[in-house]
Design an enzyme around this catalytic site. Structure first.
Site, PDB file in Angstrom:
ATOM      1  N   HIS A 121      34.974 -48.167 113.221  1.00 14.08           N
ATOM      2  CA  HIS A 121      34.837 -46.785 114.522  1.00 14.08           C
ATOM      3  C   HIS A 121      34.057 -47.085 115.439  1.00 14.08           C
ATOM      4  O   HIS A 121      33.182 -47.886 115.678  1.00 14.08           O
ATOM      5  CB  HIS A 121      34.087 -45.600 113.600  1.00 14.08           C
ATOM      6  CG  HIS A 121      34.642 -44.415 114.280  1.00 14.08           C
ATOM      7  ND1 HIS A 121      33.924 -43.848 115.314  1.00 14.08           N
ATOM      8  CD2 HIS A 121      35.600 -43.501 114.067  1.00 14.08           C
ATOM      9  CE1 HIS A 121      34.263 -42.575 115.475  1.00 14.08           C
ATOM     10  NE2 HIS A 121      35.178 -42.203 114.856  1.00 14.08           N
TER      11      HIS A 121
ATOM     12  N   ASP B  76      40.404 -41.274 108.549  1.00 15.36           N
ATOM     13  CA  ASP B  76      41.797 -41.732 108.368  1.00 15.36           C
ATOM     14  C   ASP B  76      42.240 -42.453 107.350  1.00 15.36           C
ATOM     15  O   ASP B  76      43.342 -42.341 107.145  1.00 15.36           O
ATOM     16  CB  ASP B  76      42.262 -41.943 109.919  1.00 15.36           C
ATOM     17  CG  ASP B  76      42.184 -41.047 110.782  1.00 15.36           C
ATOM     18  OD1 ASP B  76      42.226 -39.765 110.394  1.00 15.36           O
ATOM     19  OD2 ASP B  76      42.083 -41.126 111.880  1.00 15.36           O
TER      20      ASP B  76
HETATM   21  N1  CMC Z   1      40.162 -54.339 111.554  1.00 12.38           N
HETATM   22  C1  CMC Z   1      39.816 -55.709 111.629  1.00 12.38           C
HETATM   23  N2  CMC Z   1      38.766 -56.030 112.418  1.00 12.38           N
HETATM   24  C2  CMC Z   1      38.315 -54.901 113.011  1.00 12.38           C
HETATM   25  C3  CMC Z   1      38.495 -53.683 113.018  1.00 12.38           C
HETATM   26  C4  CMC Z   1      39.854 -53.140 112.317  1.00 12.38           C
HETATM   27  N3  CMC Z   1      40.137 -51.846 112.096  1.00 12.38           N
HETATM   28  N4  CMC Z   1      37.869 -52.731 113.990  1.00 12.38           N
HETATM   29  C5  CMC Z   1      37.058 -53.774 114.777  1.00 12.38           C
HETATM   30  N5  CMC Z   1      37.228 -54.806 114.037  1.00 12.38           N
HETATM   31  C6  CMC Z   1      36.470 -56.340 114.553  1.00 12.38           C
HETATM   32  C7  CMC Z   1      36.663 -56.577 115.775  1.00 12.38           C
HETATM   33  O1  CMC Z   1      37.644 -57.683 115.803  1.00 12.38           O
HETATM   34  C8  CMC Z   1      35.230 -57.094 116.179  1.00 12.38           C
HETATM   35  O2  CMC Z   1      35.266 -58.280 115.629  1.00 12.38           O
HETATM   36  P1  CMC Z   1      34.388 -59.721 116.459  1.00 12.38           P
HETATM   37  O3  CMC Z   1      32.953 -59.052 116.323  1.00 12.38           O
HETATM   38  O4  CMC Z   1      34.504 -60.734 115.518  1.00 12.38           O
HETATM   39  O5  CMC Z   1      35.038 -59.614 117.629  1.00 12.38           O
HETATM   40  C9  CMC Z   1      34.133 -56.151 115.529  1.00 12.38           C
HETATM   41  O6  CMC Z   1      35.159 -55.640 114.428  1.00 12.38           O
HETATM   42  C10 CMC Z   1      33.617 -55.029 116.424  1.00 12.38           C
HETATM   43  O7  CMC Z   1      34.764 -54.245 116.882  1.00 12.38           O
HETATM   44  P2  CMC Z   1      35.078 -53.607 118.225  1.00 12.38           P
HETATM   45  O8  CMC Z   1      36.456 -53.950 118.681  1.00 12.38           O
HETATM   46  O9  CMC Z   1      34.044 -54.071 118.822  1.00 12.38           O
HETATM   47  O10 CMC Z   1      34.985 -52.063 117.799  1.00 12.38           O
HETATM   48  P3  CMC Z   1      35.361 -50.842 118.616  1.00 12.38           P
HETATM   49  O11 CMC Z   1      34.370 -49.898 118.734  1.00 12.38           O
HETATM   50  O12 CMC Z   1      35.851 -51.233 120.259  1.00 12.38           O
HETATM   51  O13 CMC Z   1      36.684 -50.214 118.066  1.00 12.38           O
HETATM   52  C11 CMC Z   1      38.266 -49.000 116.711  1.00 12.38           C
HETATM   53  C12 CMC Z   1      36.746 -49.113 117.540  1.00 12.38           C
HETATM   54  C13 CMC Z   1      38.368 -47.564 116.120  1.00 12.38           C
HETATM   55  C14 CMC Z   1      39.166 -48.814 118.139  1.00 12.38           C
HETATM   56  C15 CMC Z   1      38.556 -50.051 115.858  1.00 12.38           C
HETATM   57  O14 CMC Z   1      37.672 -50.254 114.793  1.00 12.38           O
HETATM   58  C16 CMC Z   1      39.933 -49.780 115.356  1.00 12.38           C
HETATM   59  O15 CMC Z   1      40.996 -50.484 116.239  1.00 12.38           O
HETATM   60  N6  CMC Z   1      40.242 -49.523 114.189  1.00 12.38           N
HETATM   61  C17 CMC Z   1      41.542 -49.385 113.551  1.00 12.38           C
HETATM   62  C18 CMC Z   1      41.959 -47.998 114.022  1.00 12.38           C
HETATM   63  C19 CMC Z   1      41.202 -46.801 113.476  1.00 12.38           C
HETATM   64  O16 CMC Z   1      41.384 -46.577 112.131  1.00 12.38           O
HETATM   65  N7  CMC Z   1      41.291 -45.669 114.284  1.00 12.38           N
HETATM   66  C20 CMC Z   1      40.831 -44.424 113.997  1.00 12.38           C
HETATM   67  C21 CMC Z   1      39.244 -44.264 113.986  1.00 12.38           C
HETATM   68  S1  CMC Z   1      38.764 -42.722 113.203  1.00 12.38           S
HETATM   69  C22 CMC Z   1      39.723 -41.536 114.064  1.00 12.38           C
HETATM   70  C23 CMC Z   1      38.990 -41.189 115.109  1.00 12.38           C
HETATM   71  O17 CMC Z   1      37.923 -40.516 115.145  1.00 12.38           O
HETATM   72  O18 CMC Z   1      39.725 -40.872 116.223  1.00 12.38           O
END
Ligand code: CMC
EC number: 2.3.3.16
Length: 425
Positions: free
Chosen positions: A307, A364
């Site tokens: 998240h 989710d």
């Molecule tokens: N699966 C695998 N790796 C992940 C994931 C994931 N779902 N999410 C983050 N990471 C990794 C990412 O690759 C990064 O790794 P590294 O440090 O090695 O580069 C690390 O974790 C930090 O991630 P980030 O990209 O900085 O995280 P973010 O805050 O930009 O992204 C997110 C948040 C929700 C977009 C992402 O976690 C994601 O795409 N999750 C899957 C989609 C999902 O379930 N979304 C629903 C969120 S809850 C409903 C809502 O409130 O809308």
């Protein structure tokens, strides 16, 4: 605007010092007012709004590190277990939970508006039967703009209030119809003797042939809880979209349609649908280890995990997991796909890669599993999120319109061509 704390941040820019006021909210980090940077000929740069507060709000507070989510000060787990969805709607809209009398009045008001203008039902015929129900929702909710000309003055408090009630009342009807249309079943009209969640399940699953259709109370309770847990979430992408659209003075139905569009993406509301697609792709428990390797090499994302704001745990996921266990055991479901989901959860919670990155199941992940157990088709998952979030969107829209606001107009760091002349013409 909150009172300045008297503290100032000092920015050194081109040899000059600019003092930037600092404001405190009631909770959360102080914010630095960067407006004066503009007068000094600069913009601030923060793609993804990682550190930018775009507005002041009294509705919802999140502390992502501590896993706290408060609506008007009340923790989400208390609302999910001690209040129902319509009480949560009242709270978000009005700032306080309703008294017993206010609850009866608000419920009655919402029930009174569950029907949509009959003409609206014709819009559905314009869609292909295989249209994604979110595509239908973007269209039909936006189309409501054309039906309430006499109550669309956004400066009028009564008009704003009736619009909020209409949206909360009608979106379930439009949502259930977006499903009925794609499966070719007749639309079921709302039944105002049922609760909000019961009525939605009735419109989804009853047919005119089945006169004795009864809503399972366990499923209605789970549905109500899913609605409550998705009701609002501060300045997320779709809510910020609603505020941005609303800041132009656009009508509220169009603003909510914009919110629905923003919610659709798999990084936001589309995640619950993406969870089930991912489970389909993995197939069986034996393939989990291989899939997890792909996650670690960043070939794929583990949908329903992680998240932007919650970096320790998602407080909604905690309650949702309890509901998930309740529903699965009450229904005695023994679905291999659910076993697969549980195996993913187990690995992610114990594997160093996920622990190090604070990748916990989010709301989710569990809502996807519950919705599947209830029998809701995957394409409807995000629609249900939109239904529940409508109150959050309209609460933010109302808050914005009840005080002074500016049109939202971000700036940019331009990296394109410098000015040049068209040659040879
Ligand atoms: N699966 C695998 N790796 C992940 C994931 C994931 N779902 N999410 C983050 N990471 C990794 C990412 O690759 C990064 O790794 P590294 O440090 O090695 O580069 C690390 O974790 C930090 O991630 P980030 O990209 O900085 O995280 P973010 O805050 O930009 O992204 C997110 C948040 C929700 C977009 C992402 O976690 C994601 O795409 N999750 C899957 C989609 C999902 O379930 N979304 C629903 C969120 S809850 C409903 C809502 O409130 O809308």
């Amino acid at each position: 605007m909150s009172d300045a704390t008297g503290k100032k941040a000092v920015l050194q820019l081109d040899g000059k010092e600019i003092e930037l006021p600092i404001y405190s909210g009631t909770l959360g980090p102080d914010v630095i007012d960067v407006k004066d940077v503009l007068a000094a000929g600069h913009f601030t740069f923060d793609p993804g709004f990682m550190a930018t507060a775009a507005c002041e709000s009294k509705i919802t507070f999140i502390d992502g590190n501590k896993g706290i989510l408060l609506h008007r000060g009340y923790p989400i787990d208390q609302l999910a277990t001690k209040a129902d969805y319509l009480e949560t709607c009242y709270l978000l809209l009005n700032g306080e939970l309703p008294t017993a009398e206010q609850k009866v009045e608000f419920d009655a008001k919402v029930r009174n508006h569950t029907m949509v203008h009959d003409q609206v039902s014709r819009f559905y015929n314009g869609f292909r039967r295989d249209a994604h129900p979110m595509a239908i929702m973007v269209g039909v909710v936006g189309a409501l703009s054309a039906f309430y000309h006499n109550s669309l003055d956004i400066e009028n408090v009564d008009h704003r209030e009736i619009t909020a009630v209409r949206l909360i009342a009608k979106v379930p009807t439009l949502a259930a119809w977006s499903y009925k249309y794609t499966v070719g079943q007749p639309f079921m009209y709302p039944r105002n003797d049922l609760s909000y969640a019961e009525n939605f399940l009735y419109m989804m699953f009853a047919t005119p042939a089945d006169r004795d259709y009864k809503v399972n109370p366990i499923l209605a309770k789970a549905m109500d809880r899913i609605f409550t847990l998705h009701a609002d979430h501060e300045q997320n992408a779709s809510t910020s979209t609603v505020r941005l659209a609303g800041s132009t003075g656009a009508n509220p139905y169009a603003c909510i349609a914009a919110g629905i569009s923003a919610l659709w993406g798999p990084a936001h509301g589309g995640a619950n649908e993406a969870v089930l697609k991912m489970l389909d792709e993995i197939g069986t428990v034996e393939n989990v280890a291989e899939f997890m390797e792909k996650v670690k090499t960043k070939e794929v994302k583990l949908m329903g995990f992680g998240h932007r704001v919650y970096k320790n745990f998602d407080p909604r996921a905690k309650v949702m997991k309890e509901t998930c266990d309740e529903v699965l055991s009450a229904l005695g479901i023994n679905d291999p796909q659910l076993a697969l989901a549980m195996e993913l959860e187990r690995i992610a919670l114990s594997d160093e890669y996920f622990i190090k990155r604070n990748l916990y199941p989010n709301v989710d992940f569990y809502s996807g599993i519950i919705l599947k157990a209830i029998g809701i088709p995957t394409e409807m998952f995000t629609v249900i999120f939109a239904l529940a979030r409508t109150v959050g969107w309209i609460s933010h829209w109302l808050e914005m319109h009840s005080g002074p606001y500016k049109i939202g107009r971000p700036r940019q760091l331009y990296t394109g061509e410098v000015q040049r002349d068209i040659a040879g013409r």
